[in-house]
Structures are given as structure tokens and as C-alpha cells.
Design an enzyme around this catalytic site. Structure first.
Site, PDB file in Angstrom:
ATOM      1  N   ASN A   7      10.029  -2.907  -2.568  1.00 18.34           N
ATOM      2  CA  ASN A   7       8.911  -2.061  -2.276  1.00 18.34           C
ATOM      3  C   ASN A   7       9.343  -0.452  -2.160  1.00 18.34           C
ATOM      4  O   ASN A   7      10.094  -0.158  -1.355  1.00 18.34           O
ATOM      5  CB  ASN A   7       8.356  -2.360  -0.906  1.00 18.34           C
ATOM      6  CG  ASN A   7       7.183  -1.386  -0.488  1.00 18.34           C
ATOM      7  OD1 ASN A   7       6.737  -0.341  -1.171  1.00 18.34           O
ATOM      8  ND2 ASN A   7       6.546  -1.653   0.724  1.00 18.34           N
ATOM      9  N   ARG A  91       6.249  -4.547  -5.391  1.00 17.31           N
ATOM     10  CA  ARG A  91       4.891  -4.257  -4.871  1.00 17.31           C
ATOM     11  C   ARG A  91       4.589  -2.817  -5.533  1.00 17.31           C
ATOM     12  O   ARG A  91       5.311  -2.099  -6.033  1.00 17.31           O
ATOM     13  CB  ARG A  91       5.143  -3.667  -3.291  1.00 17.31           C
ATOM     14  CG  ARG A  91       3.787  -2.944  -2.842  1.00 17.31           C
ATOM     15  CD  ARG A  91       3.937  -2.306  -1.549  1.00 17.31           C
ATOM     16  NE  ARG A  91       2.823  -1.672  -1.265  1.00 17.31           N
ATOM     17  CZ  ARG A  91       2.419  -0.658  -0.472  1.00 17.31           C
ATOM     18  NH1 ARG A  91       3.735   0.025  -0.116  1.00 17.31           N
ATOM     19  NH2 ARG A  91       1.321  -0.337  -0.122  1.00 17.31           N
ATOM     20  N   HIS A 180      -4.030  -2.228   0.706  1.00 17.91           N
ATOM     21  CA  HIS A 180      -3.479  -3.145   1.677  1.00 17.91           C
ATOM     22  C   HIS A 180      -3.909  -4.533   1.090  1.00 17.91           C
ATOM     23  O   HIS A 180      -4.047  -5.389   2.005  1.00 17.91           O
ATOM     24  CB  HIS A 180      -4.023  -2.750   3.059  1.00 17.91           C
ATOM     25  CG  HIS A 180      -3.394  -1.815   3.904  1.00 17.91           C
ATOM     26  ND1 HIS A 180      -4.250  -0.953   4.525  1.00 17.91           N
ATOM     27  CD2 HIS A 180      -2.233  -1.251   3.676  1.00 17.91           C
ATOM     28  CE1 HIS A 180      -3.457  -0.073   5.054  1.00 17.91           C
ATOM     29  NE2 HIS A 180      -2.355  -0.123   4.537  1.00 17.91           N
ATOM     30  N   ARG A 241      -4.050  10.638   8.705  1.00 21.10           N
ATOM     31  CA  ARG A 241      -5.244  10.815   7.711  1.00 21.10           C
ATOM     32  C   ARG A 241      -6.743  10.743   8.380  1.00 21.10           C
ATOM     33  O   ARG A 241      -6.775  10.095   9.220  1.00 21.10           O
ATOM     34  CB  ARG A 241      -5.295   9.674   6.512  1.00 21.10           C
ATOM     35  CG  ARG A 241      -4.162   9.889   5.633  1.00 21.10           C
ATOM     36  CD  ARG A 241      -3.878   8.603   4.813  1.00 21.10           C
ATOM     37  NE  ARG A 241      -2.732   7.977   4.792  1.00 21.10           N
ATOM     38  CZ  ARG A 241      -2.349   6.749   4.266  1.00 21.10           C
ATOM     39  NH1 ARG A 241      -3.528   6.109   3.808  1.00 21.10           N
ATOM     40  NH2 ARG A 241      -1.079   6.243   4.590  1.00 21.10           N
ATOM     41  N   GLU A 384       3.519  -9.051   3.866  1.00 21.01           N
ATOM     42  CA  GLU A 384       3.328  -8.776   2.477  1.00 21.01           C
ATOM     43  C   GLU A 384       4.302  -9.024   1.530  1.00 21.01           C
ATOM     44  O   GLU A 384       4.361  -9.560   0.459  1.00 21.01           O
ATOM     45  CB  GLU A 384       3.003  -7.240   2.265  1.00 21.01           C
ATOM     46  CG  GLU A 384       1.768  -6.934   3.028  1.00 21.01           C
ATOM     47  CD  GLU A 384       1.781  -5.379   3.216  1.00 21.01           C
ATOM     48  OE1 GLU A 384       2.390  -4.819   4.447  1.00 21.01           O
ATOM     49  OE2 GLU A 384       1.140  -4.481   2.653  1.00 21.01           O
TER      50      GLU A 384
END
Ligand code: ADP
Length: 398
Positions: A7, A91, A180, A241, A384
Site C-alpha cells: 500500500n 492497493r 474504502h 476533512r 483490507e
């Protein structure tokens, strides 16, 4: 079959080596501060101590060289030599509309990932650097790309279109993509297993609540709506965010504060969310502590965040015309009982009842709704990396 999962971010590279014969993690770690002063590799062999190797890493290729050296080290390695790495799963953040599932990486795929880069200018170029570095160092090892956006490609048009001139979709691909996806796919599939029902028969809302956060409506195993949009800025209130705002606020604040669009975007991405609302921290642990001490700034952030998640969950129950399960995952969803409790309380009108005692835990796979609850409430720690390794194994067919 041993699969290396990569990743790759702009200055970091996380990895796991997974033995896919039994899905056990042999080692994991992170190369940090790549191309920045102070770069280091944190490497942890399964069952051993974490070691930190401080060495300059001018680029990602050097980082991957160091990962391979650590994995094959006589002292703390877990494989004899790199020929034991039989596949690499990467990823990749944005696959646009082109990638609806994971794919074997070839030159055409690399080009297509490059073509999506303007949709994810911070992420896709970093992912590509990781892919190209592995290609150099492990030229004969098959590699698979697993996209964050792919799971959401099943969304119907009514869910992915914005109320904007349609030509912007046609010309520039402006639409909801969602992120996601690998986490939402893993968690929803695992939820079905835990509940002992086919995923095809379930309507699930997954709440992935980490620094980045998103909700996903999973109907019959397919994503039918999700809260992140063209970019990961939309939707829930996240660590830094803003999530959803009235778009007119952007010009209003720019005029009042005399700031540029770049500065404004920096405010929305880096200075808003939990950090901005609380004026304490982007880390929800500080908010959790503050709430426990009666701090009103922490309480305010806690309230707006949980309310937003509950609103999305309620909207998705309407979108799916029903709800069988709400599932919490990622750092905050897995570790914060109060957040889970408060979000679930908003959904009592659907017949959701939380077992408050059963909800007192951190980071476990568990159902915490009561036996007579009409909607199941669960925590499922996301994985993941395992999902990436499973896709890689299936595509490479070793
Ligand atoms: P990301 O991967 O998006 O950077 P994470 O999934 O690690 O984020 O989630 C980060 C959030 O989870 C932070 O707000 C943090 O406070 C919370 N969190 C992580 N671990 C714990 C823990 N053990 N206890 C309470 N909160 C935690």
C-alpha cells in the site's frame, strides 16, 4: 503461496507478507519518510519484536529493496530469499469507471491507472511508483491491482450522478466513485458469515470510521450507495476533512478571509472535520477523553460527527428500503463504544436495540445488538490487506 501486499503512499509504503495457504501474516511493516530526511523502516516479523531500521530512502525503489532485505534477513526475516514471494497485490486508490474488479497488472493496466490520475492526483501516482518499483525488483512475479473504487462500480446511476450539468459527467467523468471499497467489501461479506446468512439476502450499512471515514449501503452484497464522492472529501465529518458542506460556503469564506482556492481546499482537507470543529485534535481519542471530562468542545465534535453518520445510515435504510445490519469498522468504529452506541440510538425507530454491556469492547469481531433487535449491530475489524491478498491469489491462480 506467499503474497506481498503493498500500500504505497507518497512518502510511505505499508506492506504485509501473507502466507495464503492459511492466510497467516508472516510479517508486516511500514517504510516512512521516503525521500524525506529521517526515513526509516519499521518491520515486524510474526511473533517477533518490531525492529526499526534507520537508513536514507531516496525513493520508493530503495524502500522496496529494504522491505525485501528485511523479509529475507538472517536475523529478523521470514523467508529464505525473494523467490518465495510468488505474487504482489497493490492497493490502488482510483480505478475510475474502467476497473470494476481487481486485475492482473500489465502495461495496459499501468497506462489506465495513469489515465485515472487526475481523479486522484495525490494517490494514483504514488501507487504507480510502488508498482513500477516492484516491477523492477521482482520482474517475473505477477502483480495484481486492487482498487478502492471498484466495489462501488455497482452503484446505480441515480446514486452516482450529481445534480450538475450532465455534460460534466460525459466530458470529465464527474460522478460519485466512492472509496474504502476493499474495506466495505470485506466487512459486508464477513458480516454475512457472522450472521450465518447469504450476503445476497442482506441489506447492510457499513460505517468505516477512521481518519478517513465513509458509509456504504450494501444491498445483496453490492454497493448501492456510498458517502464519499468524486474525491474522498465528501460525506462524513472526518479527522481533518469537512465532509458535506454547502458548496457556496467555499466562495463565501474565500471572500471573507481573502484566501485562494488552494488555501480553501487545504482548509477543507486538513483543517476541518474533528480537528476544526473541536479545536482540540483530529484524533478521536482526545475527543473521547474530553467527552468523559465534560469538555464542551469535545462534546460538540462528538455530537456533529455521530449525527452525520446516523443521518447517512438512515438515508441508506431508505435507499435500500430496509436494514438488516449496521456494522462498524476502522480505528474509531472498532475502538469507540460511545460512538457506536450514540449512532445506534438514532436508529431505534428501525427496531435497533443495543446491548450496552455487549458493546463495551475495543477491536473485536462481535454482535452487540440484543437478541430481539430487528437490526443487527456489529463490529467487524477491517482487513483490507487480506482482501488484497485473496484477490491476488484468485487472479494469479497459483
Ligand atoms: P486511517 O487508517 O484512516 O488513518 P484509522 O482507521 O487508524 O485511520 O482510525 C483513526 C481513528 O481511530 C482516530 O480518530 C483514533 O482516535 C481512533 N482509534 C484508533 N485506535 C484507537 C484505540 N485503540 N482506541 C480508541 N480510538 C482509536
Amino acid at each position: 503461496m506467499k503474497t506481498l501486499v503493498i500500500n504505497c503512499g507518497s512518502s510511505s509504503l505499508k506492506y504485509q507478507l501473507i502466507d495464503m495457504t492459511d492466510e497467516s501474516v508472516l510479517a508486516d511493516g511500514i517504510a516512512e519518510m521516503i525521500a524525506i530526511e529521517g526515513s526509516r523502516l519499521k518491520h515486524k516479523p510474526e511473533g517477533g519484536d518490531k525492529i526499526i531500521i534507520e537508513e536514507p530512502m531516496p525513493d520508493h525503489q530503495k524502500a522496496i529493496e529494504m522491505v525485501i532485505a528485511a523479509l529475507t534477513s538472517d536475523d529478523y526475516g521470514v523467508i529464505k530469499d525473494m523467490s518465495e514471494i510468488q505474487a504482489v497485490g497493490h492497493r490502488v486508490v482510483h480505478g475510475g469507471e474502467k476497473f470494476k474488479s481487481s486485475v492482473l497488472i500489465n502495461d495496459e493496466v499501468i497506462q489506465a491507472i495513469e489515465d485515472c490520475a487526475d481523479l486522484a492526483p495525490l494517490h494514483n501516482p504514488a501507487n504507480l511508483i510502488g508498482i513500477n518499483a516492484c516491477k523492477e525488483l521482482l520482474p517475473n512475479v505477477p502483480m495484481v491491482a486492487v482498487f478502492d473504487t471498484a466495489f462501488h462500480q455497482s452503484m446505480p446511476q441515480k446514486a452516482y450522478l450529481y445534480g450538475l450539468p450532465f455534460e460534466y459527467y460525459n466530458k470529465y467523468g464527474v460522478r460519485r466513485y466512492g472509496f474504502h471499497g476493499t474495506s466495505h467489501r470485506y466487512v459486508s461479506a464477513r458480516t454475512a458469515e457472522i450472521l450465518g446468512k447469504p450476503v445476497e439476502e442482506l441489506k447492510i450499512v457499513v460505517c468505516h470510521l477512521g481518519n478517513g471515514a465513509s458509509c456504504c449501503a450494501v444491498d445483496g452484497g453490492k454497493s448501492v450507495d456510498t458517502s464519499m464522492g468524486l474525491t474522498p472529501l465528501e460525506g462524513l465529518i472526518m479527522g481533518t476533512r469537512s465532509g458535506d458542506i454547502d458548496p457556496a460556503i467555499i466562495q463565501f469564506i474565500m471572500d471573507k478571509e481573502g484566501i485562494s482556492i488552494d488555501e480553501m481546499m487545504n482548509v477543507l482537507n486538513k483543517k476541518s472535520g474533528v480537528l476544526g470543529v473541536s479545536e482540540i485534535s483530529s484524533d478521536f481519542r482526545a475527543i473521547e477523553d474530553g467527552v468523559a471530562e465534560g469538555d464542551k468542545d469535545a462534546q460538540r465534535a462528538n455530537d456533529v460527527c455521530n449525527y452525520r453518520v446516523a443521518k447517512y445510515a438512515g438515508a441508506y435504510a431508505a435507499a435500500m428500503n430496509g436494514l438488516d445490519a449496521i456494522v462498524f469498522t476502522a480505528g474509531l468504529g472498532e475502538n469507540n463504544p460511545l460512538v457506536r452506541q450514540e449512532i445506534c440510538e438514532y436508529l431505534e425507530f428501525l427496531g435497533l436495540k443495543v446491548d450496552k454491556e455487549a458493546n463495551k469492547f475495543r477491536s473485536k469481531e462481535r454482535v452487540f445488538s440484543t437478541a430481539d433487535s430487528k437490526v443487527a449491530a456489529l463490529c467487524v475489524p477491517t482487513n483490507e490487506e487480506l482482501m488484497i491478498a485473496r484477490d491476488t491469489k484468485e487472479i494469479v491462480k497459483l
